[in-house]
Design an enzyme around this catalytic site. Structure first.
Site, short mmCIF file in Angstrom:
data_model
loop_
_atom_site.label_atom_id
_atom_site.label_comp_id
_atom_site.label_asym_id
_atom_site.label_seq_id
_atom_site.Cartn_x
_atom_site.Cartn_y
_atom_site.Cartn_z
N HIS A 359 0.82 -1.21 0.00
CA HIS A 359 0.00 0.00 0.00
C HIS A 359 0.85 1.26 0.00
O HIS A 359 0.44 2.28 -0.54
CB HIS A 359 -1.01 -0.04 1.14
CG HIS A 359 -2.15 -0.95 0.81
ND1 HIS A 359 -2.14 -2.28 1.15
CD2 HIS A 359 -3.28 -0.74 0.08
CE1 HIS A 359 -3.24 -2.84 0.68
NE2 HIS A 359 -3.95 -1.93 0.02
N CYS A 674 -10.26 -2.01 -10.53
CA CYS A 674 -9.76 -0.89 -9.72
C CYS A 674 -8.39 -1.18 -9.13
O CYS A 674 -7.87 -0.40 -8.35
CB CYS A 674 -10.75 -0.53 -8.63
SG CYS A 674 -10.98 -1.82 -7.42
C1 PEP Z 1 -6.79 -4.36 -4.97
O1 PEP Z 1 -6.56 -5.26 -4.15
O2 PEP Z 1 -6.55 -4.45 -6.19
C2 PEP Z 1 -7.39 -3.09 -4.49
C3 PEP Z 1 -7.81 -2.18 -5.34
O3 PEP Z 1 -7.43 -2.91 -3.15
P1 PEP Z 1 -6.16 -2.47 -2.27
O4 PEP Z 1 -5.01 -2.24 -3.19
O5 PEP Z 1 -6.55 -1.26 -1.51
O6 PEP Z 1 -5.96 -3.66 -1.40
#
Ligand code: PEP
Ligand code: MG
Length: 753
Positions: A359, A674
């Site tokens: 993240h 996403c």
């Molecule tokens: C993903 O896992 O692709 C997502 C969009 O969520 P995050 O990156 O916040 O875990």
């Protein structure tokens, strides 16, 4: 054997320089293995040769002088084959090379092992013996185990040696390219731990704030200790557990705590200074005691004080004061640390831990700062040094030469020109040359200001990560606070859809005030699993979202980490409840709120097989390719050691993505992407060819992706996908689409290699 190994490893680790470390290594290995000679050669990759850097047995004059090209001699052979070589009569081997200056005439047997770190040969360790004998299995296994343990330390010592020698670095350090772009700036090393002695005495004109900071730090340390005690409860003895009780006792001891508070309130010392002053008095008192048990308590006071200081140092991040932006370096840059540093002061970031879809890396990309992760490097020597961070190649250069700096400055100018070119079109609709309308949405949640400023570029918000504000708080934000924040977002994007994701904490997104201690956090209490276990948190968030959507009507809600039907059903029941409560409340003042669309993220592989059963309970799906890739490939997205295996273009991921869009179309559900793949130019082309029409991405990628979409024909993409998927490798698939971009003269949209 274990004790001997440990002694050598400790000796090497503690040596003050690379030179000393290598000498310790050869001396101790020779003595432990009772051989006549031990020598270490280190690789100089740019010149493709090994240099003899330490020996106990060969001619000392050869040290530092003798080199061997990669393709020569037995040492070269060990490096090339990347495997051990055990010879009873070395001189008779065809690769043997006679080097008069090393004086190895007396040695017949030879055992060489490559020193490997992350698939890279760092050097070769050789032991030799006068008599002609084959080294036995135990010799082989000793040497192999030794170098396996030492490789990372040798690399570390090598880096440290270079830093101390203060030489201009001829070679760059390679890590994982986590966020593209190039930056040149001085280093600022973030150390979460502050030593007692390093706290400069400082007074404050805001004792109330200092008192508040201190109280928070006490609470934090108490929580940390509870969590640690819980973790160790099963594995350590009751005696060891007592230490946690002593610490907790100290943190509630009025004599200790009240003295610190008095120093803050009456004497106007800053919280950190007060902790230092009082702790030092306690330490002195304990040290002066005749009872040995009580004398030992001085150590406990120091440890508790240091823990308090770590938290105080962390809460003081906004106090740092630079004239110009810096490169933030830390053992582990976490998403919350990154989000706390003001954007305008950040030129780039380097994190020794973490990988491309951790993240922190996602936030770095969202903030548009170059980032490199997963480097092996001693941070201490880097403070204040001039760095070049090349986020395109995943490289770090320390104090580079003027000509290298000039080259990078040129690259920065080119990137700026490119951004201007892309920016000029960013408000235009995203439609392919053959008329397909593509929805380009924003992944938001990090920075309301910049996200609002650029809102006209996006067709809406496809993923609002609600956890970021939770991470920056020091307790769960109230329902009211959440309502205000969500209302601002919905109002900013009025008339366009906003998809808010319910709290997705856990994994690599811990909350400072809600510690979760788990062996496998990515397989643990994350996302919907956690919020369903805490309906009070979940309901508060849902109600805040609903209340915020009053009169905007652009809200949809999405659930993270869904793995089963029952989770969606439970979430739907809670949403019903929240909606009824909010509707009643608003109804009393003559208002109402629309029941929002509810979607599930596709991230956990189990859900891939129950999409048809799930369909009646959800209005849409959104694929989180970051987690989906992690779980499909069983590769921790946060672990730099396996970063090379994390591949969102892996044929398995591609096949799954193709199936998802087919199922969604079959059930009349919208499906978007996403994850980070949605912001990757090659990813977008491939996904468009599969049938995806909605992409949600970082602010930083929007202009690039729109520019790309407006220049391609959907009809050209289908045959490329067809061909690419049959090749069975991500490189081949990407190669085909890269070739297409080259044909169109658009390959400069890809990050430079
Ligand atoms: C993903 O896992 O692709 C997502 C969009 O969520 P995050 O990156 O916040 O875990
Ligand atoms: Mg995810």
């Amino acid at each position: 054997m274990l004790t001997t190994l440990r002694q050598i490893v400790e000796g090497v680790t503690q040596a003050p320089s690379l030179h000393d470390a290598m000498n310790v290594l050869v001396r101790q290995t020779r003595s432990a293995m009772q051989v006549d000679c031990c020598t270490v050669y280190l690789a100089e990759s740019q010149r493709r040769r090994y240099r003899l850097v330490a020996t106990d047995g060969l001619a000392l004059e050869a040290v530092g002088k003798v080199t061997l090209p990669y393709d020569e001699g037995l040492v070269g052979l060990v490096g090339r084959r990347e495997e051990l070589l055990n010879l009873a009569d070395a001189a008779s081997h065809p690769n043997f090379k006679y080097l008069p200056e090393v004086a190895e005439d007396d040695f017949n047997s030879f055992l060489g092992v490559p020193i490997m770190q992350q698939r890279q040969v760092l050097g070769v360790l050789v032991v030799q013996q006068a008599d002609s004998r084959q080294f036995d299995e135990s010799d082989e296994s000793f040497l192999v185990t030794l170098v396996a343990q030492l490789a990372a330390r040798i690399l570390h010592a090598e880096m440290k040696g270079m830093l101390h020698a203060d030489q201009q670095w001829r070679r760059s350090l390679k890590g994982v390219a986590a966020s593209s772009g190039v930056a040149i700036a001085r280093a600022w090393v973030w150390r979460p731990k502050m030593e007692l002695e390093h706290v400069a005495p400082k007074q404050s004109d805001d004792p109330e704030l200092q008192l508040e900071l201190f109280n928070q730090a006490v609470l934090q340390v108490q929580l940390d200790l509870d969590a640690t005690a819980l973790r160790f409860r099963e594995s350590v003895s009751q005696d060891s557990m007592a230490i946690f009780e002593i610490y907790q006792h100290l943190l509630t001891d009025p004599a200790f705590i009240q003295q610190i508070e008095a120093e803050i309130v009456r004497e106007k010392w800053s919280a950190a200074s007060a902790v230092r002053r009082v702790s030092e008095r306690f330490i002195q008192q304990f040290q002066a005691m005749s009872d040995s048990y009580l004398r030992e308590r001085a150590v406990d006071v120091r440890d508790v004080a240091q823990r308090l200081l770590s938290h105080l140092a962390h809460s003081q991040i906004d106090e740092f004061d630079f004239d110009e932006p810096v490169v933030l370096l830390a053992e582990e840059v976490t998403a919350s640390l990154l989000a706390e540093v003001p954007r305008e002061r950040l030129a780039a970031m380097i994190s020794l831990r973490g990988a491309v879809n951790s993240h922190a890396a996602i936030l770095a990309r969202a903030m548009g700062i170059p980032a490199v992760m997963g480097l092996e490097l001693p941070l201490a020597g880097l403070e204040q040094r001039l760095l070049v961070v090349d986020g395109n190649r995943g490289e770090l250069l320390v104090e580079p030469t003027q000509s290298v700096l000039d080259e990078y400055r040129q690259l920065i100018r080119q990137a700026k020109a490119m951004d201007d070119r892309l920016g000029a079109e960013s408000h235009l609709p995203s439609e392919t040359l053959d008329g397909a309308r593509i929805s380009v949405l924003l992944n938001a949640g990090l920075n309301l200001e910049s996200e609002s400023a650029m809102r006209d570029m996006a067709d809406g918000i496809g993923l609002y990560r609600t956890e970021i504000p939770f991470m920056l708080h020091d307790s769960f934000p109230s329902e009211q606070e959440q309502t205000l924040r969500y209302r601002e977002v919905l109002a900013n994007f009025s008339g366009r859809p906003v998809c808010m994701r319910t709290l997705d904490i856990g994994g690599d997104k811990p909350l400072p005030y809600f510690p979760i201690v788990e062996d496998n956090p990515f397989l643990g209490w994350r996302g919907i699993r956690l919020t369903l276990d805490h309906p009070e948190l979940f309901l508060a968030q849902l109600k805040a979202m609903l209340r915020a959507s009053e009169s905007h009507d652009n809200l949809s809600i999405m659930l993270p980490m869904v793995g089963s039907l029952s989770e969606v059903q439970a979430a739907r029941r809670l949403l019903d409840q929240a909606w009824l409560e909010v509707s009643e409340e608003l109804g009393r003042k003559g208002s109402s709120v629309r029941y929002p669309m509810l979607g599930a993220m596709i991230e956990v592989p189990s859900i891939l097989y129950i999409l048809p059963e799930l369909a009646p309970y959800v209005d849409f799906w959104s694929v989180g390719t970051n987690d989906l890739t992690q779980y499909l490939l069983a590769v921790d997205r946060n672990n730099s050691r396996v970063a090379g295996l994390y591949d969102a273009f892996h044929p398995a991921v591609m096949r799954v993505l193709q199936q998802i869009v087919g199922t969604a179309n079959g059930h009349g559900k919208t499906v978007s992407i996403c994850g980070e793949l949605a912001g990757d130019p090659l990813g977008v082309l491939i996904l468009m060819a599969m049938g995806y029409r909605t992409f949600s991405m970082n602010l930083n990628n929007i202009a690039r992706v729109k520019y790309l979409i407006r220049r391609v024909k959907l009809a050209d993409l289908y045959p490329l996908l067809e061909m690419g998927l049959h090749q069975g490798s991500s490189a081949a698939l990407k190669g085909l689409f890269t070739g297409y971009l080259e044909q169109l003269g658009l390959n400069d949209l890809l990050p430079p290699k």
